[in-house]
Design an enzyme around this catalytic site. Structure first.
Site, short mmCIF file in Angstrom:
data_model
loop_
_atom_site.label_atom_id
_atom_site.label_comp_id
_atom_site.label_asym_id
_atom_site.label_seq_id
_atom_site.Cartn_x
_atom_site.Cartn_y
_atom_site.Cartn_z
N CYS A 193 -6.67 -5.17 -5.76
CA CYS A 193 -6.16 -5.00 -4.40
C CYS A 193 -6.67 -3.63 -3.93
O CYS A 193 -7.39 -2.94 -4.64
CB CYS A 193 -4.64 -5.07 -4.36
SG CYS A 193 -3.86 -3.63 -5.08
N LYS A 198 12.68 -4.90 -2.63
CA LYS A 198 11.63 -5.91 -2.79
C LYS A 198 11.25 -6.05 -4.27
O LYS A 198 11.17 -7.16 -4.79
CB LYS A 198 10.40 -5.49 -2.00
CG LYS A 198 9.13 -6.26 -2.32
CD LYS A 198 7.94 -5.85 -1.47
CE LYS A 198 7.21 -4.67 -2.01
NZ LYS A 198 6.27 -4.95 -3.10
N ASN A 199 11.07 -4.92 -4.94
CA ASN A 199 10.54 -4.97 -6.31
C ASN A 199 11.59 -5.29 -7.36
O ASN A 199 11.27 -5.37 -8.55
CB ASN A 199 9.82 -3.65 -6.64
CG ASN A 199 8.52 -3.54 -5.85
OD1 ASN A 199 8.08 -4.51 -5.22
ND2 ASN A 199 7.92 -2.37 -5.85
C1 EPZ Z 1 4.74 -2.34 -9.77
O1 EPZ Z 1 3.43 -2.81 -9.79
C2 EPZ Z 1 5.18 -2.36 -8.31
N1 EPZ Z 1 5.15 -3.74 -7.81
C3 EPZ Z 1 4.26 -1.46 -7.48
O2 EPZ Z 1 4.77 -1.45 -6.15
C4 EPZ Z 1 4.33 -0.05 -8.05
O3 EPZ Z 1 3.44 0.77 -7.33
C5 EPZ Z 1 3.94 -0.07 -9.54
O4 EPZ Z 1 4.80 -0.99 -10.25
C6 EPZ Z 1 4.07 1.30 -10.19
O5 EPZ Z 1 5.38 1.77 -10.05
C7 EPZ Z 1 6.18 -4.57 -8.13
O6 EPZ Z 1 7.11 -4.21 -8.83
C8 EPZ Z 1 6.09 -5.96 -7.57
P1 EPZ Z 1 2.16 -1.37 -13.22
P2 EPZ Z 1 2.74 -3.22 -11.20
O7 EPZ Z 1 1.91 -2.59 -14.06
O8 EPZ Z 1 3.77 -3.68 -12.14
C9 EPZ Z 1 -2.06 -0.43 -15.18
C10 EPZ Z 1 4.69 -1.65 -3.85
O9 EPZ Z 1 4.23 -0.83 -3.06
N2 EPZ Z 1 -1.90 -1.74 -15.85
O10 EPZ Z 1 3.37 -0.55 -13.49
O11 EPZ Z 1 1.59 -4.11 -10.89
C11 EPZ Z 1 -2.18 -0.58 -13.67
O12 EPZ Z 1 -3.53 -0.82 -13.30
C12 EPZ Z 1 3.95 -1.98 -5.11
O13 EPZ Z 1 5.80 -2.21 -3.73
C13 EPZ Z 1 -2.87 -2.15 -16.76
O14 EPZ Z 1 -3.86 -1.46 -16.99
O15 EPZ Z 1 2.20 -1.82 -11.70
C14 EPZ Z 1 -1.68 0.76 -13.18
O16 EPZ Z 1 -2.72 1.71 -13.25
C15 EPZ Z 1 2.54 -1.42 -5.08
N3 EPZ Z 1 -2.73 -3.35 -17.39
C16 EPZ Z 1 -0.59 1.13 -14.20
O17 EPZ Z 1 -0.86 0.33 -15.36
C17 EPZ Z 1 -1.63 -4.15 -17.16
O18 EPZ Z 1 -1.54 -5.24 -17.79
C18 EPZ Z 1 0.83 0.84 -13.73
O19 EPZ Z 1 0.84 -0.48 -13.24
C19 EPZ Z 1 -0.65 -3.72 -16.24
C20 EPZ Z 1 -0.81 -2.51 -15.60
#
Ligand code: EPZ
Length: 416
Positions: free
Chosen positions: A116, A22-23
């Protein structure tokens, strides 16, 4: 509201085919916006999030044809540069149209994805990176309005490792003027899969899979063929389900090289793992041993597998600690697991689970995608019947999960 009814206590045996990731599929579908030719994909999973992304791209003007696992996307006639709130609120990955729209059309209007269940999920790093590349960005009425005649290459340092942040900026940089270097970039395999698709489309990208990715912008990209990588989280979820329920299963069309940390933890829990080509077999004929996990960016233990291992720990021998370092609220499954009799104490981002001999079935509620998988695993291992409510969360990320589990011998059915 659909529910799953599970009769626990049955072991899992047999073969299960792993679907496309999916990702990886979600960002790669957005990459189709970068050119006017056709991007042909194979091994696309049949998931609600994929259907949502398809509707989002189609309302912009992308022509999409599907045939089973195959999907052809053609962004020759884009009439709308907008990702509306009603679509973004149900699927945060919609933010991934921002980079490609800006790169090819110089403008984008994308709703801020709200928070979320698992956290506030800001996108400040996406915005900061695009601004470093010369984008003018206004945030008003809940929308990101980005404009830029032509993005310029820049050196961008991520304060936090962000998977979609890395993906958005990699796509933006693919058609920028000059060289972009992404430092402290995400190393996830899904980032590498997107990079290999972009390279097939003519992009010049080096270092994907490492923490420094260098992208030399191109004036134009072209269509390509790409096969989506297998879903490592679906793979891990089935392996943990078998480790918790007992039995002997074999995953086909899987990849073990992107699951090393998870496989090691399962062996620590007492499972016997065998890998041969694209198959991963797991045999567990005793109660699992409790294992500690601490989530962190790839290649460390994946946050998307945390809830599943917690479910296994609830019936394991001994106690274990689960530390969630990525998201601030990813323990929503704890309350529901407690309803089955699980012994779990939470202090901040740390949960301590004391394994008990058995859980008792009950009615429980899914709160987010991976939490719902955790509840299914607990239901499979519990004695008696467990009803899992709000399983639309599950359908976002697991293809036909009750059919796949039933084929392995689980007593599980969907109640409409
Ligand atoms: C991706 O989400 C995945 N989704 C998530 O999978 C996964 O849990 C996550 O990466 C971590 O591996 C997809 O790929 C569609 P991040 P993403 O940006 O990119 C903070 C699932 O179950 N952050 O790596 O949204 C954020 O709050 C989903 O399939 C900022 O602060 O996650 C988090 O604490 C759930 N500012 C951390 O970084 C930003 O601009 C990592 O988030 C971006 C992120």
């Amino acid at each position: 509201m659909q529910r799953l009814a599970i009769q626990g206590g049955f072991s899992l045996n047999g073969e299960v085919g792993i679907s496309g990731a999916k990702n990886a599929a979600l960002p790669i579908m957005c990459a189709s916006l970068l050119c006017g030719n056709t991007l042909r994909l194979d091994n696309v999973p049949d998931l609600n999030d994929i259907a949502t992304m398809r509707r989002l791209l189609q309302q912009m003007g992308v022509a999409i044809e599907s045939n089973g696992k195959q999907m052809a996307l053609s962004a020759a006639h884009i009439g709308k540069l907008e990702a509306p709130y009603d679509m973004v609120k149900t699927m945060r990955a919609a933010i991934l149209v921002l980079g490609p729209l800006l790169a090819r059309f110089g403008e984008a209007l994308v709703s801020l994805p709200g928070g979320c269940a698992i956290g506030s999920r800001p996108v400040d790093l996406h915005i900061k990176g695009l601004q470093a590349m010369g984008a003018e960005i206004q945030i008003e009425h809940g929308y990101i309005h980005a404009k830029c005649k032509r993005l310029k290459g820049a050196r961008i340092f991520f304060d936090l490792v962000s998977v979609t942040g890395t993906e958005n900026l990699m796509m933006a940089a693919a058609m920028a003027d000059g060289v972009t270097v992404l430092e402290n970039a995400a190393r996830e395999p899904e980032v590498m899969d997107l990079a290999s698709c972009l390279i097939a489309m003519g992009a010049c990208i080096e270092g994907a899979g490492s923490d420094t990715i260098t992208i030399t912008g191109r004036d134009k990209l072209h269509g390509a063929n790409h096969c989506i990588m297998p879903d490592r989280i679906e793979s891990g979820t089935f392996l943990v389900a078998a480790a918790a329920s007992g039995g002997n299963i074999t995953l086909t069309d899987a990849r073990a090289d992107i699951l090393e940390n998870v496989l090691e933890k399962l062996q620590e829990a007492g499972a016997v793992i065998n890998v041969s080509g694209s198959t991963i077999s797991l045999r567990m004929n005793k109660r699992p041993l409790a294992v500690n996990v601490r989530t962190a960016p790839y290649p460390a233990f994946p946050t998307d597998m945390q809830a599943q291992f917690m479910a296994m720990n609830t019936i394991a021998e001994g106690s274990a600690m689960v530390v969630e370092t990525i998201f601030e609220n990813r323990f929503m499954h704890v309350q529901e697991l407690r309803r089955l009799g699980a012994q779990i104490e939470v202090e901040g981002n740390t949960a301590v689970i004391k394994g008990c001999a058995q859980l008792e079935g009950a009615t429980i509620m899914a709160t987010d995608l991976r939490a719902s998988a955790s509840l299914v695993i607990a239901g499979l291992a519990a004695q008696g019947e467990t009803i899992v409510d709000r399983i639309y969360h599950l359908d976002r990320g697991y293809e036909h999960i009750e059919a796949k589990l039933s084929a392995l011998g689980a007593q599980i059915r969907r109640i409409r």
